[in-house]
Design an enzyme around this catalytic site. Structure first.
Site, PDB file in Angstrom:
ATOM      1  N   ARG A  51       0.851  -1.194   0.000  1.00  0.00           N
ATOM      2  CA  ARG A  51       0.000   0.000   0.000  1.00  0.00           C
ATOM      3  C   ARG A  51       0.887   1.245   0.000  1.00  0.00           C
ATOM      4  O   ARG A  51       0.610   2.227  -0.672  1.00  0.00           O
ATOM      5  CB  ARG A  51      -0.956   0.006   1.197  1.00  0.00           C
ATOM      6  CG  ARG A  51      -1.684   1.337   1.357  1.00  0.00           C
ATOM      7  CD  ARG A  51      -2.994   1.279   2.152  1.00  0.00           C
ATOM      8  NE  ARG A  51      -2.963   0.407   3.293  1.00  0.00           N
ATOM      9  CZ  ARG A  51      -2.324   0.667   4.446  1.00  0.00           C
ATOM     10  NH1 ARG A  51      -1.665   1.809   4.608  1.00  0.00           N
ATOM     11  NH2 ARG A  51      -2.344  -0.203   5.433  1.00  0.00           N
ATOM     12  N   TYR A 103     -16.994  16.173 -14.770  1.00  0.00           N
ATOM     13  CA  TYR A 103     -17.365  14.752 -14.851  1.00  0.00           C
ATOM     14  C   TYR A 103     -18.409  14.408 -13.767  1.00  0.00           C
ATOM     15  O   TYR A 103     -18.284  14.864 -12.623  1.00  0.00           O
ATOM     16  CB  TYR A 103     -16.088  13.914 -14.679  1.00  0.00           C
ATOM     17  CG  TYR A 103     -16.330  12.438 -14.644  1.00  0.00           C
ATOM     18  CD1 TYR A 103     -16.636  11.737 -15.803  1.00  0.00           C
ATOM     19  CD2 TYR A 103     -16.263  11.730 -13.439  1.00  0.00           C
ATOM     20  CE1 TYR A 103     -16.867  10.377 -15.766  1.00  0.00           C
ATOM     21  CE2 TYR A 103     -16.490  10.363 -13.404  1.00  0.00           C
ATOM     22  CZ  TYR A 103     -16.791   9.699 -14.579  1.00  0.00           C
ATOM     23  OH  TYR A 103     -17.025   8.341 -14.537  1.00  0.00           O
ATOM     24  N   ASP A 175      -8.223  18.113 -14.415  1.00  0.00           N
ATOM     25  CA  ASP A 175      -8.511  16.760 -14.896  1.00  0.00           C
ATOM     26  C   ASP A 175      -8.100  16.736 -16.366  1.00  0.00           C
ATOM     27  O   ASP A 175      -8.727  17.374 -17.212  1.00  0.00           O
ATOM     28  CB  ASP A 175     -10.008  16.463 -14.722  1.00  0.00           C
ATOM     29  CG  ASP A 175     -10.381  15.041 -15.132  1.00  0.00           C
ATOM     30  OD1 ASP A 175      -9.704  14.477 -16.020  1.00  0.00           O
ATOM     31  OD2 ASP A 175     -11.363  14.505 -14.593  1.00  0.00           O
ATOM     32  N   LYS A 200      -9.074   5.601 -19.383  1.00  0.00           N
ATOM     33  CA  LYS A 200      -9.431   6.095 -20.707  1.00  0.00           C
ATOM     34  C   LYS A 200      -8.212   6.023 -21.646  1.00  0.00           C
ATOM     35  O   LYS A 200      -7.684   4.954 -21.830  1.00  0.00           O
ATOM     36  CB  LYS A 200      -9.999   7.510 -20.585  1.00  0.00           C
ATOM     37  CG  LYS A 200     -11.000   7.667 -19.416  1.00  0.00           C
ATOM     38  CD  LYS A 200     -12.278   6.891 -19.584  1.00  0.00           C
ATOM     39  CE  LYS A 200     -13.143   6.817 -18.328  1.00  0.00           C
ATOM     40  NZ  LYS A 200     -13.480   8.079 -17.698  1.00  0.00           N
TER      41      LYS A 200
END
Ligand SMILES: *Cc1c(COP(=O)(O)O)cnc(C)c1O
Length: 395
Positions: A51, A103, A175, A200
């Site tokens: 992690r 978004y 973004d 994407k």
């Protein structure tokens, strides 16, 4: 190390991680380990628990940092995990100024989640600098940009907004999902945090969900690194490898798809059954000059407006090539219906206010031959009823 003299296209392939120093393998090894053996507790190794740090994830993080022109990159389990974790830089009573056509998932996070933690927000038309300036309050800490925006491809002047934000002591988040560093590098324009849904274009093959954040200040990097570990929504080793593999072809995928998008947009714009086409590659697009100044291409996403929901239904029913799905930025063309997909979580009145009507479709152009796609649109648009006037006359 990466030779910054080389072009972006070359640097995608010849980075620090072009081969594994241990074995010479020309692919980053997948370190599928949750924990790492420590020689003794006085001399902990570089990695202790995945992690906090994993070599495969780190290779991706260093690669995206270099491509965005930043100092530190962070990989997350999804774009929303990258965005949400970055919002954790904020504290109670802070305020965010954010694009109104952001978004849908980011809208939900800011509107339905952060609000409960005492973090306030103002939605603005980010293309209007005066409106942005007016919305900034003494407790504003972040100005949040998405450009081109989703799904109407509005263009925000990153440099101007970042300058305004900085003058008011605010961070600028961008973004950069639609452009990727192949076409737009917000840090070079004054942004502080660049965010990606790597699901994407960056990964590009509809086979992984991932998110990235990049910064260029050591102090910000330290805070985000702390939050990545504290919040724990990290990207796994396998998925990190998939994103690294996808990145190698980013430049040529985006070049081809953008070229096709420009042709398809031009075709759709002249079609009598298409009411409007939104594409920053058109010189008539209101944000065209700003976009041309800050980005190296118009990208592979466009939106088109048909008359209504019935027209969308007929059109999408007869299309053969694009997949009809949520998401974008893949090798296959993806047609999506924002009102019912990406923006379904937005209340209808908020949607309509943003121009996301029931006739709006978003197309992410893939790697098919553009002429095949155009032919497919031609035959499917033929099934759409002409216009209400004709219909009224015929009944
Ligand atoms: C998809 C998307 C996101 C969210 O990313 P996920 O990987 O789906 O969590 C954020 N911003 C934009 C612009 C997107 O297209």
């Amino acid at each position: 190390m990466t030779n910054t003299q080389h072009s972006f296209q070359t640097r995608l392939l010849h980075s620090k991680h072009k081969f594994d120093p241990e074995t010479g393998a020309v692919s980053v090894p997948i370190q599928q380990a949750s924990t790492f053996h420590q020689k003794n507790f006085d001399q902990p190794g570089k990695y202790d628990y995945s992690r906090s740090g994993n070599p495969t994830r780190e290779a991706l993080e260093e690669t995206i940092a270099s491509l965005e022109g930043g100092s530190h990159g962070f990989a997350f389990a999804s774009g929303m995990a990258a965005i949400s974790t970055s919002f954790m830089l904020l504290s109670q009573n802070d305020h965010v100024v954010i694009s109104e056509d952001v978004y849908g998932g980011t809208f939900r996070m800011i509107h339905d989640v952060l609000h409960r933690f005492g973090i306030d927000h103002t939605f603005v038309n980010m293309t209007d600098l005066h409106e942005v300036a007016t919305a900034i309050r003494p407790n504003t800490k972040v100005v949040y940009i998405e450009t081109p925006s989703n799904p109407l491809l509005n263009i925000t002047d990153i440099r101007a907004v970042a300058k305004l934000a900085k003058a008011n002591g605010c961070l600028t988040f961008v973004d950069n999902t639609f452009m990727t560093p192949a076409l737009q590098r917000p840090l070079e324009l004054g942004a502080d945090v660049v965010l990606h849904s790597a699901t994407k274009f960056i990964a590009g093959h509809s086979d992984v969900v991932a998110g990235l954040a990049v910064v260029n200040h050591p102090a910000l990097a330290e805070q985000l690194s702390f939050l990545q570990n504290a919040f724990g929504s990290i990207l796994g080793a396998h998925d990190s490898w998939l994103v690294l593999r996808g990145l190698k072809t980013l430049d040529c995928r985006l070049k081809q798809s953008s070229e096709s998008a420009q042709k398809i947009a031009a075709y759709l714009q002249q079609h009598p059954k298409v009411e409007q086409v939104y594409y920053p590659g058109f010189t008539s697009h209101p944000g065209h000059s700003t976009h041309s100044y800050q980005a190296q291409g118009a990208g592979a996403v466009l939106s088109l407006r048909l008359k209504d929901e019935a027209a969308v239904r007929e059109f999408s029913k007869h299309l053969e090539i694009p997949v009809f799905a949520v998401s974008l930025g893949a090798v296959e063309s993806i047609l999506s219906y924002p009102a019912r997909m990406s923006h379904a979580s937005m209340p209808k009145h908020e949607r309509l206010k943003r121009g996301i009507t029931d006739g709006l479709l978003r197309l992410s152009v893939g790697l098919e031959k553009p002429e095949d796609l155009i032919q497919d649109f031609e035959q499917s648009l033929a099934h759409v009823e002409a216009d209400s006037l004709v219909r009224r006359v015929s009944v």
